[in-house]
Design a protein around this motif. Structure first.
Motif, PDB file in Angstrom:
ATOM      1  N   LYS A 108      34.412  38.288  38.768  1.00 57.21           N
ATOM      2  CA  LYS A 108      35.428  37.291  39.125  1.00 57.21           C
ATOM      3  C   LYS A 108      34.845  36.180  39.986  1.00 57.21           C
ATOM      4  O   LYS A 108      35.191  35.007  39.837  1.00 57.21           O
ATOM      5  N   TYR A 109      33.959  36.534  40.906  1.00 58.12           N
ATOM      6  CA  TYR A 109      33.368  35.560  41.818  1.00 58.12           C
ATOM      7  C   TYR A 109      32.083  34.935  41.275  1.00 58.12           C
ATOM      8  O   TYR A 109      31.522  34.040  41.909  1.00 58.12           O
ATOM      9  N   GLY A 110      31.608  35.408  40.137  1.00 59.57           N
ATOM     10  CA  GLY A 110      30.436  34.803  39.507  1.00 59.57           C
ATOM     11  C   GLY A 110      29.107  35.147  40.145  1.00 59.57           C
ATOM     12  O   GLY A 110      28.184  34.328  40.143  1.00 59.57           O
ATOM     13  N   LEU A 111      28.997  36.367  40.685  1.00 54.69           N
ATOM     14  CA  LEU A 111      27.726  36.775  41.283  1.00 54.69           C
ATOM     15  C   LEU A 111      26.644  36.841  40.210  1.00 54.69           C
ATOM     16  O   LEU A 111      26.910  37.222  39.065  1.00 54.69           O
ATOM     17  N   ASN A 112      25.417  36.489  40.591  1.00 52.18           N
ATOM     18  CA  ASN A 112      24.308  36.595  39.653  1.00 52.18           C
ATOM     19  C   ASN A 112      23.772  38.033  39.661  1.00 52.18           C
ATOM     20  O   ASN A 112      24.227  38.874  40.445  1.00 52.18           O
ATOM     21  N   ASP A 113      22.824  38.313  38.789  1.00 54.53           N
ATOM     22  CA  ASP A 113      22.318  39.686  38.649  1.00 54.53           C
ATOM     23  C   ASP A 113      21.695  40.211  39.939  1.00 54.53           C
ATOM     24  O   ASP A 113      21.884  41.373  40.299  1.00 54.53           O
TER      25      ASP A 113
ATOM     26  N   GLY B 101      40.906  45.750  46.528  1.00 51.87           N
ATOM     27  CA  GLY B 101      40.653  45.337  45.150  1.00 51.87           C
ATOM     28  C   GLY B 101      39.202  45.524  44.752  1.00 51.87           C
ATOM     29  O   GLY B 101      38.900  45.992  43.666  1.00 51.87           O
ATOM     30  N   PHE B 102      38.294  45.195  45.661  1.00 49.59           N
ATOM     31  CA  PHE B 102      36.869  45.382  45.397  1.00 49.59           C
ATOM     32  C   PHE B 102      36.545  46.855  45.218  1.00 49.59           C
ATOM     33  O   PHE B 102      35.840  47.238  44.286  1.00 49.59           O
ATOM     34  N   LYS B 103      37.069  47.691  46.113  1.00 47.93           N
ATOM     35  CA  LYS B 103      36.786  49.134  46.014  1.00 47.93           C
ATOM     36  C   LYS B 103      37.320  49.716  44.709  1.00 47.93           C
ATOM     37  O   LYS B 103      36.713  50.615  44.140  1.00 47.93           O
TER      38      LYS B 103
ATOM     39  N   TYR C  97      26.297  31.041  47.477  1.00 44.10           N
ATOM     40  CA  TYR C  97      27.688  30.585  47.562  1.00 44.10           C
ATOM     41  C   TYR C  97      28.675  31.611  47.009  1.00 44.10           C
ATOM     42  O   TYR C  97      29.652  31.961  47.672  1.00 44.10           O
ATOM     43  N   ALA C  98      28.447  32.106  45.800  1.00 40.25           N
ATOM     44  CA  ALA C  98      29.393  33.041  45.172  1.00 40.25           C
ATOM     45  C   ALA C  98      29.515  34.331  45.982  1.00 40.25           C
ATOM     46  O   ALA C  98      30.622  34.825  46.217  1.00 40.25           O
ATOM     47  N   LEU C  99      28.388  34.866  46.422  1.00 42.04           N
ATOM     48  CA  LEU C  99      28.387  36.099  47.215  1.00 42.04           C
ATOM     49  C   LEU C  99      29.128  35.899  48.534  1.00 42.04           C
ATOM     50  O   LEU C  99      29.951  36.725  48.927  1.00 42.04           O
ATOM     51  N   ASN C 100      28.851  34.798  49.204  1.00 37.45           N
ATOM     52  CA  ASN C 100      29.494  34.533  50.488  1.00 37.45           C
ATOM     53  C   ASN C 100      30.985  34.266  50.330  1.00 37.45           C
ATOM     54  O   ASN C 100      31.783  34.674  51.171  1.00 37.45           O
ATOM     55  N   LYS C 101      31.364  33.607  49.240  1.00 38.40           N
ATOM     56  CA  LYS C 101      32.787  33.369  48.975  1.00 38.40           C
ATOM     57  C   LYS C 101      33.508  34.703  48.774  1.00 38.40           C
ATOM     58  O   LYS C 101      34.588  34.923  49.317  1.00 38.40           O
ATOM     59  N   MET C 102      32.892  35.598  48.002  1.00 35.51           N
ATOM     60  CA  MET C 102      33.494  36.899  47.775  1.00 35.51           C
ATOM     61  C   MET C 102      33.644  37.649  49.106  1.00 35.51           C
ATOM     62  O   MET C 102      34.723  38.171  49.415  1.00 35.51           O
TER      63      MET C 102
END
Length: 119
Positions: A56-61, A45-47, A28-33
Motif C-alpha cells: 500500500k505504501y509502495g516500499l521497495n524490495d 492494520g500492519f500487524k 520516503y515510502a518507508l518513513n511515510k508508512m
C-alpha cells in the motif's frame, strides 16, 4: 570538504548511515508508512497484513526485506529515519534502548550499561 554557500558536503563516519536529503528521498515510502503508525488502527492494520500494508505504501524490495526481518539497521540503510522507525519498533515491543543496542552492536543490557557508564 567544501563549506561554502551553495556547496554541499557529506561527512563520512565509518559504519554510520547519515540521514541526509538523499536518504530522505530514498526512504520516503518507508518513513511515510512508519509515520502513520502514530495511529493505533494503522499499527493494528500492519500487524494483520504486513505484506499488504508494505505494498500500500509502495516500499521497495530492500525496505520490505528489512521490515520482514525486523532489521532496524537495514531500514536505516534503506532510507529510514530513526524517529519514524521508533513507531515500527514499538509494534514489536522494541524499546529505544533495544534499537540503540542494535545500532552499536551491543545487546540491550550492554547498551544500558554503556549509557550508565556515561552518566
Amino acid at each position: 570538504m567544501t563549506d561554502l554557500p551553495g556547496h554541499h558536503y557529506h561527512i563520512e563516519i565509518p559504519g554510520t548511515t547519515i540521514f541526509d536529503g538523499k536518504q530522505a528521498m530514498k526512504g520516503y515510502a518507508l518513513n511515510k508508512m512508519c509515520y502513520d503508525f502514530n495511529k493505533a488502527e494503522n499499527r493494528e492494520g500492519f500487524k494483520a497484513d504486513e505484506e499488504g500494508w508494505m505494498e500500500k505504501y509502495g516500499l521497495n524490495d530492500e525496505q520490505k526485506t528489512a521490515c520482514r526481518n525486523r532489521d532496524v539497521l537495514g531500514m536505516i540503510n534503506a532510507g529510514g529515519n530513526i524517529y519514524y522507525l521508533a513507531k515500527f519498533a514499538g509494534i514489536f515491543k522494541l524499546s529505544v534502548q533495544d534499537v540503540g543496542g542494535l545500532q552499536t552492536g551491543r545487546t540491550t543490557e550492554e547498551f544500558q550499561d554503556f549509557l550508565q557508564s556515561q552518566a
